[in-house]
Design a protein around this motif. Sequence first.
Motif, PDB file in Angstrom:
ATOM      1  N   GLU A  58      -1.923  28.431  31.867  1.00 30.88           N
ATOM      2  CA  GLU A  58      -0.863  29.438  31.996  1.00 30.88           C
ATOM      3  C   GLU A  58       0.250  29.191  30.993  1.00 30.88           C
ATOM      4  O   GLU A  58       0.848  30.126  30.475  1.00 30.88           O
ATOM      5  CB  GLU A  58      -0.279  29.410  33.409  1.00 30.88           C
ATOM      6  CG  GLU A  58      -1.226  29.916  34.470  1.00 30.88           C
ATOM      7  CD  GLU A  58      -0.642  29.796  35.867  1.00 30.88           C
ATOM      8  OE1 GLU A  58       0.559  29.486  36.021  1.00 30.88           O
ATOM      9  OE2 GLU A  58      -1.410  30.012  36.822  1.00 30.88           O
ATOM     10  N   VAL A  59       0.547  27.909  30.734  1.00 38.80           N
ATOM     11  CA  VAL A  59       1.649  27.539  29.846  1.00 38.80           C
ATOM     12  C   VAL A  59       1.151  26.529  28.824  1.00 38.80           C
ATOM     13  O   VAL A  59       0.493  25.542  29.183  1.00 38.80           O
ATOM     14  CB  VAL A  59       2.820  26.907  30.640  1.00 38.80           C
ATOM     15  CG1 VAL A  59       3.924  26.442  29.705  1.00 38.80           C
ATOM     16  CG2 VAL A  59       3.360  27.871  31.669  1.00 38.80           C
ATOM     17  N   LEU A  60       1.447  26.773  27.546  1.00 38.05           N
ATOM     18  CA  LEU A  60       1.153  25.818  26.478  1.00 38.05           C
ATOM     19  C   LEU A  60       2.472  25.304  25.936  1.00 38.05           C
ATOM     20  O   LEU A  60       3.317  26.079  25.465  1.00 38.05           O
ATOM     21  CB  LEU A  60       0.365  26.470  25.346  1.00 38.05           C
ATOM     22  CG  LEU A  60       0.162  25.560  24.124  1.00 38.05           C
ATOM     23  CD1 LEU A  60      -0.772  24.399  24.470  1.00 38.05           C
ATOM     24  CD2 LEU A  60      -0.368  26.356  22.941  1.00 38.05           C
ATOM     25  N   LEU A  61       2.658  23.992  26.015  1.00 33.64           N
ATOM     26  CA  LEU A  61       3.823  23.332  25.424  1.00 33.64           C
ATOM     27  C   LEU A  61       3.401  22.819  24.054  1.00 33.64           C
ATOM     28  O   LEU A  61       2.388  22.136  23.935  1.00 33.64           O
ATOM     29  CB  LEU A  61       4.268  22.169  26.305  1.00 33.64           C
ATOM     30  CG  LEU A  61       4.574  22.538  27.757  1.00 33.64           C
ATOM     31  CD1 LEU A  61       4.798  21.285  28.585  1.00 33.64           C
ATOM     32  CD2 LEU A  61       5.771  23.467  27.831  1.00 33.64           C
ATOM     33  N   VAL A  62       4.163  23.154  23.036  1.00 30.55           N
ATOM     34  CA  VAL A  62       3.838  22.718  21.677  1.00 30.55           C
ATOM     35  C   VAL A  62       4.919  21.751  21.220  1.00 30.55           C
ATOM     36  O   VAL A  62       6.079  22.138  21.049  1.00 30.55           O
ATOM     37  CB  VAL A  62       3.731  23.912  20.704  1.00 30.55           C
ATOM     38  CG1 VAL A  62       3.344  23.427  19.311  1.00 30.55           C
ATOM     39  CG2 VAL A  62       2.727  24.940  21.221  1.00 30.55           C
ATOM     40  N   GLY A  63       4.537  20.486  21.047  1.00 32.53           N
ATOM     41  CA  GLY A  63       5.436  19.466  20.522  1.00 32.53           C
ATOM     42  C   GLY A  63       5.331  19.477  19.014  1.00 32.53           C
ATOM     43  O   GLY A  63       4.290  19.122  18.461  1.00 32.53           O
ATOM     44  N   THR A  64       6.392  19.898  18.337  1.00 26.27           N
ATOM     45  CA  THR A  64       6.332  20.157  16.900  1.00 26.27           C
ATOM     46  C   THR A  64       6.854  19.012  16.042  1.00 26.27           C
ATOM     47  O   THR A  64       7.208  19.220  14.887  1.00 26.27           O
ATOM     48  CB  THR A  64       7.099  21.455  16.562  1.00 26.27           C
ATOM     49  OG1 THR A  64       8.456  21.316  16.984  1.00 26.27           O
ATOM     50  CG2 THR A  64       6.474  22.665  17.242  1.00 26.27           C
ATOM     51  N   GLY A  65       6.902  17.812  16.583  1.00 25.56           N
ATOM     52  CA  GLY A  65       7.392  16.670  15.811  1.00 25.56           C
ATOM     53  C   GLY A  65       8.799  16.304  16.229  1.00 25.56           C
ATOM     54  O   GLY A  65       9.210  16.539  17.356  1.00 25.56           O
ATOM     55  N   GLU A  68      11.548  17.573  14.979  1.00 26.02           N
ATOM     56  CA  GLU A  68      12.386  18.775  14.946  1.00 26.02           C
ATOM     57  C   GLU A  68      11.656  19.942  15.599  1.00 26.02           C
ATOM     58  O   GLU A  68      10.432  20.014  15.563  1.00 26.02           O
ATOM     59  CB  GLU A  68      12.705  19.152  13.490  1.00 26.02           C
ATOM     60  CG  GLU A  68      13.359  18.050  12.689  1.00 26.02           C
ATOM     61  CD  GLU A  68      14.761  17.722  13.147  1.00 26.02           C
ATOM     62  OE1 GLU A  68      15.461  18.654  13.595  1.00 26.02           O
ATOM     63  OE2 GLU A  68      15.152  16.551  13.085  1.00 26.02           O
ATOM     64  N   LEU A  69      12.418  20.844  16.165  1.00 25.00           N
ATOM     65  CA  LEU A  69      11.866  22.063  16.725  1.00 25.00           C
ATOM     66  C   LEU A  69      11.398  22.975  15.601  1.00 25.00           C
ATOM     67  O   LEU A  69      12.130  23.204  14.634  1.00 25.00           O
ATOM     68  CB  LEU A  69      12.939  22.777  17.559  1.00 25.00           C
ATOM     69  CG  LEU A  69      12.588  24.179  18.041  1.00 25.00           C
ATOM     70  CD1 LEU A  69      11.436  24.129  19.025  1.00 25.00           C
ATOM     71  CD2 LEU A  69      13.796  24.824  18.668  1.00 25.00           C
ATOM     72  N   ARG A  70      10.178  23.448  15.702  1.00 27.66           N
ATOM     73  CA  ARG A  70       9.650  24.454  14.771  1.00 27.66           C
ATOM     74  C   ARG A  70       9.255  25.665  15.610  1.00 27.66           C
ATOM     75  O   ARG A  70       8.454  25.533  16.532  1.00 27.66           O
ATOM     76  CB  ARG A  70       8.403  23.933  14.038  1.00 27.66           C
ATOM     77  CG  ARG A  70       8.681  22.884  13.008  1.00 27.66           C
ATOM     78  CD  ARG A  70       7.428  22.193  12.504  1.00 27.66           C
ATOM     79  NE  ARG A  70       6.403  23.059  11.978  1.00 27.66           N
ATOM     80  CZ  ARG A  70       5.168  22.642  11.683  1.00 27.66           C
ATOM     81  NH1 ARG A  70       4.804  21.389  11.893  1.00 27.66           N
ATOM     82  NH2 ARG A  70       4.280  23.473  11.204  1.00 27.66           N
ATOM     83  N   ASP A 124       5.747  27.605  24.608  1.00 27.51           N
ATOM     84  CA  ASP A 124       7.099  27.107  24.414  1.00 27.51           C
ATOM     85  C   ASP A 124       7.037  25.968  23.400  1.00 27.51           C
ATOM     86  O   ASP A 124       6.313  24.987  23.611  1.00 27.51           O
ATOM     87  CB  ASP A 124       7.666  26.607  25.745  1.00 27.51           C
ATOM     88  CG  ASP A 124       9.172  26.463  25.732  1.00 27.51           C
ATOM     89  OD1 ASP A 124       9.806  26.729  24.686  1.00 27.51           O
ATOM     90  OD2 ASP A 124       9.720  26.074  26.765  1.00 27.51           O
ATOM     91  N   SER A 125       7.746  26.112  22.294  1.00 29.55           N
ATOM     92  CA  SER A 125       7.778  25.021  21.312  1.00 29.55           C
ATOM     93  C   SER A 125       9.050  24.214  21.510  1.00 29.55           C
ATOM     94  O   SER A 125      10.095  24.751  21.891  1.00 29.55           O
ATOM     95  CB  SER A 125       7.687  25.557  19.881  1.00 29.55           C
ATOM     96  OG  SER A 125       8.861  26.234  19.521  1.00 29.55           O
ATOM     97  N   ILE A 127       2.114  17.144  18.329  1.00 26.76           N
ATOM     98  CA  ILE A 127       2.027  16.604  16.972  1.00 26.76           C
ATOM     99  C   ILE A 127       2.656  15.198  16.996  1.00 26.76           C
ATOM    100  O   ILE A 127       3.770  15.012  17.469  1.00 26.76           O
ATOM    101  CB  ILE A 127       2.746  17.508  15.959  1.00 26.76           C
ATOM    102  CG1 ILE A 127       2.061  18.882  15.926  1.00 26.76           C
ATOM    103  CG2 ILE A 127       2.749  16.869  14.579  1.00 26.76           C
ATOM    104  CD1 ILE A 127       2.754  19.909  15.044  1.00 26.76           C
ATOM    105  N   ALA A 128       1.899  14.228  16.513  1.00 23.96           N
ATOM    106  CA  ALA A 128       2.343  12.828  16.520  1.00 23.96           C
ATOM    107  C   ALA A 128       3.591  12.644  15.676  1.00 23.96           C
ATOM    108  O   ALA A 128       3.754  13.269  14.628  1.00 23.96           O
ATOM    109  CB  ALA A 128       1.216  11.933  16.004  1.00 23.96           C
TER     110      ALA A 128
END
Length: 128
Positions: A71-78, A80-82, A100-101, A126-127
């Motif tokens: 239902e929800v995808l969390l995107v860790g963009t490093g 900084e927020l992208r 949600d990024s 993202i590592a």
Amino acid sequence: MAKGIEIRNAHFPGRAPIDAYGNGGFRFADMSHRGSLLCLPSGIYGWDMTLEDALTPAHFQKVLDEAAGIEVLLVGTGMELRPLPSELRAALRAKQISSDSMNTGAAVRTFNIMLAESRAVAAALIAV
């Protein structure tokens, strides 16, 4: 005849909270992984994604393929927020996935909370 070391794609067949992140990887389920991760309902996978890579639907194909359980995808963009590009947001929306990024640390913390609440959550981390 002896086989050498067998290199397989990184995959943990289950759901687990992320215990730590940093130094280019993550720790979870008493294991460590160097590189980025996809945390999906079917398991945790190594993800060929770096800070320099564009956030395209092609990089998120595995997420789109498992959309029924997300239902929800969390995107860790490093660090900084992208923001997610409109093409990626549209592809996720077409599969009825809210996205949600945020920076990777915030995504890890939010994923762990939502996982503990038994929510239909996935994370693309993202590592750092």
